[in-house]
Scaffold this active site. Structure first.
Site, short mmCIF file in Angstrom:
data_model
loop_
_atom_site.label_atom_id
_atom_site.label_comp_id
_atom_site.label_asym_id
_atom_site.label_seq_id
_atom_site.Cartn_x
_atom_site.Cartn_y
_atom_site.Cartn_z
N TYR A 83 -0.75 48.51 -42.80
CA TYR A 83 -1.69 49.20 -41.89
C TYR A 83 -2.91 49.56 -42.67
CZ TYR A 83 2.90 50.06 -39.43
OH TYR A 83 4.00 49.92 -38.95
N ARG A 90 -1.22 59.44 -41.16
CA ARG A 90 -1.17 60.19 -39.87
C ARG A 90 0.27 60.11 -39.32
NH1 ARG A 90 -6.40 57.44 -39.82
NH2 ARG A 90 -5.35 55.55 -38.61
N HIS A 125 -9.74 39.13 -41.56
CA HIS A 125 -8.68 37.96 -41.79
C HIS A 125 -8.71 37.57 -43.09
CE1 HIS A 125 -6.56 38.51 -38.28
NE2 HIS A 125 -7.52 38.34 -37.57
N ASP A 155 -4.09 35.59 -47.50
CA ASP A 155 -3.06 36.29 -46.66
C ASP A 155 -1.72 35.97 -47.73
OD1 ASP A 155 -4.28 36.88 -44.61
OD2 ASP A 155 -3.39 35.45 -43.21
#
Length: 376
Positions: A83, A90, A125, A155
């Site tokens: 994330y 949170r 990205h 990635d």
């Protein structure tokens, strides 16, 4: 799953791309990976990145679901999450909370830009991460715009694989010392590291800071791909003098003195023109018959459909059928702790009851959690 990580439990907070790739690597090599999925999510059984998992679907907006996730992390050796910075905090599942619960926990964090820095809260990205690290600038032909190498470098190489290495390293440290820690894995950092050789050559003055003019980036005639008479391609990587000499012998170019200037960059373009014309005179199969499995440093450029059928890949079982789909096999190979054949990805939430039961939740409590919407 069998493998060197057997006995290790990893909690994976579901994401896309590099996070699942890291989960696949850990699971392929024996770890038990429990994936926390979103209710209503989907895992395609044909997807290699989702294989070898157990899945529980939790609604993380529900406090009871967050409590379940926290219990899972108490039982785990490591977690992986992808994330944006601050999201896990949170949710009440940040490193301070989970490491207080479980001091041996390895907390793996996967982001594009890292946990801090001016870009850290921005979306991005692979193409953006490798642009900022300088890697994208190096990929392309002379005089043309940079070419994204799919999303392999940011990635998967600089992200998922780097986090898998970090997890394995930190798990080894925890096993020796009892000390857990947080891993800040950023795809910008990882992709920069993958380009370590280029940075070294650049520092030594052996690499020009532009694409398509250097030895390994299509500048050199002896390190490139070439079209054949049938429109298919071959690859040549004849760098060392003895391999280059064999290339000349196999192609009949040993009699052409122009090719003596192998390492003269000023001659690379005209020599490439000659090779282009030559390789266009035969089909790919004809060039394979002449040069395949020799020290020319040669291989046909195979498509995704062709690669699993090549005899070398067949003999090594480089590709496997998993749930009826062709997938790359787990790698690397081990002599003592051989991996099992991968299991296809499960349906989202398919293992929820079993996962909760393993935590000690009884049937009544599981039913209550389901009726309350925490578990789907």
């Amino acid at each position: 799953m069998a493998g060197p990580l057997k006995g290790i439990r990893i909690i994976e907070f579901a994401g896309i791309g590099p996070g699942p790739y890291c989960g696949m690597m850990l699971a392929d090599h024996g770890a038990e990976v429990i994936r926390i999925d979103r209710p209503g999510g989907f895992m395609d059984p044909r997807d290699p990145l989702s294989r070898n998992r157990n899945s529980i679907a939790l609604d993380m907006k529900n406090p009871d679901a967050v409590a379940i996730a926290r219990d899972l992390c108490k039982s785990a050796d490591g977690i992986i999450e992808g994330y944006r910075p601050g999201v896990m905090e949170r949710l009440g599942l940040g490193p301070d909370v989970l490491l207080a619960d479980n001091p041996r926990l390895v907390y793996g964090r996967m982001t594009g830009w890292g946990q801090y820095g001016p870009y850290s809260q921005a979306a991005g990205h692979d193409i953006n991460y490798i642009a900022l690290s300088g890697v994208l600038h190096t990929v392309g032909r002379a005089g043309e715009k940079p070419v994204p190498p799919v999303n392999y470098v940011g990635d998967f190489g600089g992200g998922g694989m780097m986090l898998a290495f970090g997890m394995a390293s930190a798990l080894l440290h925890a096993a020796k010392t009892g000390e857990g820690q947080v891993i800040d894995c950023a795809m910008t950092d990882g992709s920069a590291l993958l380009a370590g050789m280029s940075w070294g050559f650049y520092a030594m003055g052996r690499l020009r800071d532009e694409p398509g003019v250097n030895m390994l980036d299509t500048g050199a005639h002896f390190y490139d791909t070439y079209a054949c008479a049938d429109g298919k391609f071959i690859s040549i990587g004849s760098i060392e003098p003895q391999f280059y000499a064999l290339l000349r012998e196999k192609t009949g170019l040993d009699a052409d003195p122009a090719f003596d200037a192998q390492m003269d960059p000023s001659q690379w373009e005209p020599l490439k023109d000659k090779l282009t014309a030559l390789f266009a005179t035969k089909t790919r199969d004809e060039w394979c018959a002449l040069m395949e499995m020799t020290d020319v440093c040669f291989a046909p450029v195979l498509s995704l459909a062709e690669a699993p059928q090549h005899p070398h890949n067949v003999e090594r079982e480089t590709f496997l059928s998993v749930g009826g789909a062709i997938q790359p096999a787990p790698a690397p190979r081990y002599s003592a702790t051989k991996a099992d054949t991968p299991r296809p990805a499960p349906a989202v939430g398919a293992d929820g009851d079993a996962v909760l039961a393993a935590l000690g939740y009884d049937a009544e409590r599981i039913a209550a959690l389901r009726s309350g919407g925490a578990v789907r």
